[in-house]
Design a protein around this motif. Structure first.
Motif, PDB file in Angstrom:
ATOM      1  N   GLU A 154       1.005  -1.256   0.082  1.00 14.53           N
ATOM      2  CA  GLU A 154       0.177  -0.118   0.253  1.00 14.53           C
ATOM      3  C   GLU A 154       0.894   1.214   0.261  1.00 14.53           C
ATOM      4  OE1 GLU A 154      -2.479  -0.207   3.224  1.00 14.53           O
ATOM      5  OE2 GLU A 154      -3.930  -1.749   2.402  1.00 14.53           O
ATOM      6  N   ARG A 155       1.999   1.386   0.863  1.00 13.59           N
ATOM      7  CA  ARG A 155       2.672   2.480   0.996  1.00 13.59           C
ATOM      8  C   ARG A 155       3.419   2.737  -0.494  1.00 13.59           C
ATOM      9  NH1 ARG A 155       1.458   1.002   5.552  1.00 13.59           N
ATOM     10  NH2 ARG A 155       1.566   2.304   7.535  1.00 13.59           N
ATOM     11  N   ARG A 156       4.066   1.565  -1.070  1.00 12.90           N
ATOM     12  CA  ARG A 156       4.574   1.715  -2.533  1.00 12.90           C
ATOM     13  C   ARG A 156       3.622   2.377  -3.289  1.00 12.90           C
ATOM     14  NH1 ARG A 156       7.807  -4.289  -2.751  1.00 12.90           N
ATOM     15  NH2 ARG A 156       9.494  -3.474  -1.294  1.00 12.90           N
ATOM     16  N   GLU A 157       2.417   1.821  -3.488  1.00 14.40           N
ATOM     17  CA  GLU A 157       1.283   2.444  -4.452  1.00 14.40           C
ATOM     18  C   GLU A 157       1.118   3.732  -4.032  1.00 14.40           C
ATOM     19  OE1 GLU A 157      -1.874  -0.305  -3.785  1.00 14.40           O
ATOM     20  OE2 GLU A 157      -1.033  -1.890  -4.895  1.00 14.40           O
ATOM     21  N   PHE A 158       1.133   4.331  -2.894  1.00 15.35           N
ATOM     22  CA  PHE A 158       0.747   5.486  -2.530  1.00 15.35           C
ATOM     23  C   PHE A 158       2.019   6.514  -2.802  1.00 15.35           C
ATOM     24  CE2 PHE A 158       1.651   8.785   0.625  1.00 15.35           C
ATOM     25  CZ  PHE A 158       0.484   9.791   0.564  1.00 15.35           C
ATOM     26  N   LEU A 159       3.107   5.858  -2.577  1.00 10.16           N
ATOM     27  CA  LEU A 159       4.155   6.745  -3.242  1.00 10.16           C
ATOM     28  C   LEU A 159       4.451   6.880  -4.758  1.00 10.16           C
ATOM     29  CD1 LEU A 159       6.840   8.031  -2.235  1.00 10.16           C
ATOM     30  CD2 LEU A 159       8.073   6.043  -2.563  1.00 10.16           C
ATOM     31  N   ALA A 160       4.078   5.801  -5.458  1.00 11.13           N
ATOM     32  CA  ALA A 160       3.745   5.962  -6.834  1.00 11.13           C
ATOM     33  C   ALA A 160       2.664   6.969  -7.497  1.00 11.13           C
ATOM     34  CB  ALA A 160       3.632   4.681  -7.528  1.00 11.13           C
ATOM     35  N   GLU A 161       1.772   7.149  -6.604  1.00 10.07           N
ATOM     36  CA  GLU A 161       0.597   7.944  -7.074  1.00 10.07           C
ATOM     37  C   GLU A 161       1.162   9.280  -6.805  1.00 10.07           C
ATOM     38  OE1 GLU A 161      -2.748   6.883  -4.818  1.00 10.07           O
ATOM     39  OE2 GLU A 161      -2.882   4.933  -5.565  1.00 10.07           O
ATOM     40  N   MET A 162       1.899   9.720  -5.481  1.00 13.04           N
ATOM     41  CA  MET A 162       2.323  10.914  -5.329  1.00 13.04           C
ATOM     42  C   MET A 162       3.424  11.295  -6.445  1.00 13.04           C
ATOM     43  SD  MET A 162       0.858  12.056  -2.772  1.00 13.04           S
ATOM     44  CE  MET A 162      -0.866  11.183  -3.266  1.00 13.04           C
ATOM     45  N   GLU A 163       4.206  10.304  -6.617  1.00 14.03           N
ATOM     46  CA  GLU A 163       5.227  10.702  -7.643  1.00 14.03           C
ATOM     47  C   GLU A 163       4.524  11.230  -9.112  1.00 14.03           C
ATOM     48  OE1 GLU A 163       7.837   7.545  -7.955  1.00 14.03           O
ATOM     49  OE2 GLU A 163       9.118   8.150  -6.165  1.00 14.03           O
ATOM     50  N   ALA A 164       3.456  10.617  -9.445  1.00 11.57           N
ATOM     51  CA  ALA A 164       2.846  10.712 -10.505  1.00 11.57           C
ATOM     52  C   ALA A 164       2.017  12.204 -10.640  1.00 11.57           C
ATOM     53  CB  ALA A 164       1.525   9.878 -10.861  1.00 11.57           C
ATOM     54  N   LEU A 165       1.765  12.673  -9.143  1.00  9.84           N
ATOM     55  CA  LEU A 165       1.247  13.960  -9.138  1.00  9.84           C
ATOM     56  C   LEU A 165       2.210  15.174  -8.857  1.00  9.84           C
ATOM     57  CD1 LEU A 165      -1.849  12.955  -6.619  1.00  9.84           C
ATOM     58  CD2 LEU A 165      -1.976  13.475  -9.054  1.00  9.84           C
ATOM     59  N   GLY A 166       3.553  14.702  -8.704  1.00 12.35           N
ATOM     60  CA  GLY A 166       4.545  15.518  -8.681  1.00 12.35           C
ATOM     61  C   GLY A 166       4.827  15.637  -7.200  1.00 12.35           C
ATOM     62  N   GLY A 209       5.987  13.261  -4.827  1.00 12.06           N
ATOM     63  CA  GLY A 209       6.685  12.099  -4.429  1.00 12.06           C
ATOM     64  C   GLY A 209       7.938  12.659  -3.604  1.00 12.06           C
ATOM     65  N   LYS A 210       8.683  13.811  -3.898  1.00 12.76           N
ATOM     66  CA  LYS A 210       9.685  14.086  -3.068  1.00 12.76           C
ATOM     67  C   LYS A 210       9.219  14.310  -1.425  1.00 12.76           C
ATOM     68  CE  LYS A 210      12.784  15.762  -6.542  1.00 12.76           C
ATOM     69  NZ  LYS A 210      13.560  16.627  -7.102  1.00 12.76           N
ATOM     70  N   LYS A 211       8.216  14.923  -1.312  1.00 11.38           N
ATOM     71  CA  LYS A 211       7.641  15.455  -0.205  1.00 11.38           C
ATOM     72  C   LYS A 211       7.322  14.338   0.689  1.00 11.38           C
ATOM     73  CE  LYS A 211       3.444  18.035   1.337  1.00 11.38           C
ATOM     74  NZ  LYS A 211       2.320  18.802   0.983  1.00 11.38           N
ATOM     75  N   TYR A 212       6.697  13.121   0.145  1.00 12.10           N
ATOM     76  CA  TYR A 212       6.451  11.944   0.821  1.00 12.10           C
ATOM     77  C   TYR A 212       7.488  10.773   0.780  1.00 12.10           C
ATOM     78  CZ  TYR A 212       1.904  14.054   1.149  1.00 12.10           C
ATOM     79  OH  TYR A 212       0.680  15.067   1.190  1.00 12.10           O
ATOM     80  N   GLN A 213       8.456  10.916   0.050  1.00 11.82           N
ATOM     81  CA  GLN A 213       9.560   9.720  -0.150  1.00 11.82           C
ATOM     82  C   GLN A 213       9.953   9.595   1.151  1.00 11.82           C
ATOM     83  OE1 GLN A 213      12.428  10.324  -3.190  1.00 11.82           O
ATOM     84  NE2 GLN A 213      12.972   8.450  -3.353  1.00 11.82           N
TER      85      GLN A 213
END
Length: 171
Positions: A110-122, A124-128
């Motif tokens: 779930e956390r990997r999917e969340f990170l991928a979604e955040m990276e797609a929205l730009g 990613g660096k904020k939550y990585q």
């Protein structure tokens, strides 16, 4: 002291609107039949019949006496103790490690999917940093569970197949 006017006078900018009588102003009509039933009709129906008595199953008085004696003697109820033991046993079964291991795997996914979604929205660096820290904590917990499992398996295997002396193996 005169009656109120039937028409309302609108503001000067609007046209006069004719007032229609509502249903509340019309006279009330009585129903054709009375609403109450005569006494003979009520008595002829099932309104005055009583239900037959149906006795409930009786208690086991001897069992109840033993239970109360036990409560007075020990201050505890045997039935409560049995329920507590069964409840605790069920709780232990629910907290089995294989289920926790699978839960951890699902949480990491779930956390990997969340990170991928955040990276797609730009974003990613904020939550990585946060997500990777959480994933590493989950992995550490999984390693601990894995070590416990392997140790338990080792203990089971040594009990099932005891390692003997070399002299026993040569015989």
């Amino acid at each position: 002291g005169d009656a109120l006017p039937l028409q309302r006078f609108p503001p000067s900018s609007k046209q006069p609107v004719p007032v229609s009588y509502t249903a509340a102003c019309q006279p009330h009509t009585l129903p054709a039949r009375p609403l109450l039933r005569p006494a003979k009709v009520c008595q002829a129906g099932d309104a005055y019949t009583r239900e037959k008595f149906k006795p409930q199953p009786t208690r086991d008085l001897e069992k109840e006496k033993r239970r109360l004696q036990n409560i007075l003697a020990t201050g505890k109820d045997e039935a409560e103790d049995k329920v507590k033991h069964v409840f605790l046993r069920k709780k232990e079964e629910e907290i089995a490690e294989p289920n926790r291991f699978e839960e951890l795997m699902n949480e990491i996914q779930e956390r990997r999917e969340f990170l991928a979604e955040m990276e797609a929205l730009g974003q990613g660096k904020k939550y990585q940093g946060i997500v990777l820290t959480e994933i590493s904590q989950k992995l550490h917990e999984m390693e601990i569970i894995d070590k416990k499992r392997s140790e338990e398996m080792r203990n089971i295997m040594t009990k099932a197949f005891p390692v003997g002396n070399k002299s026993n193996l040569q015989d």
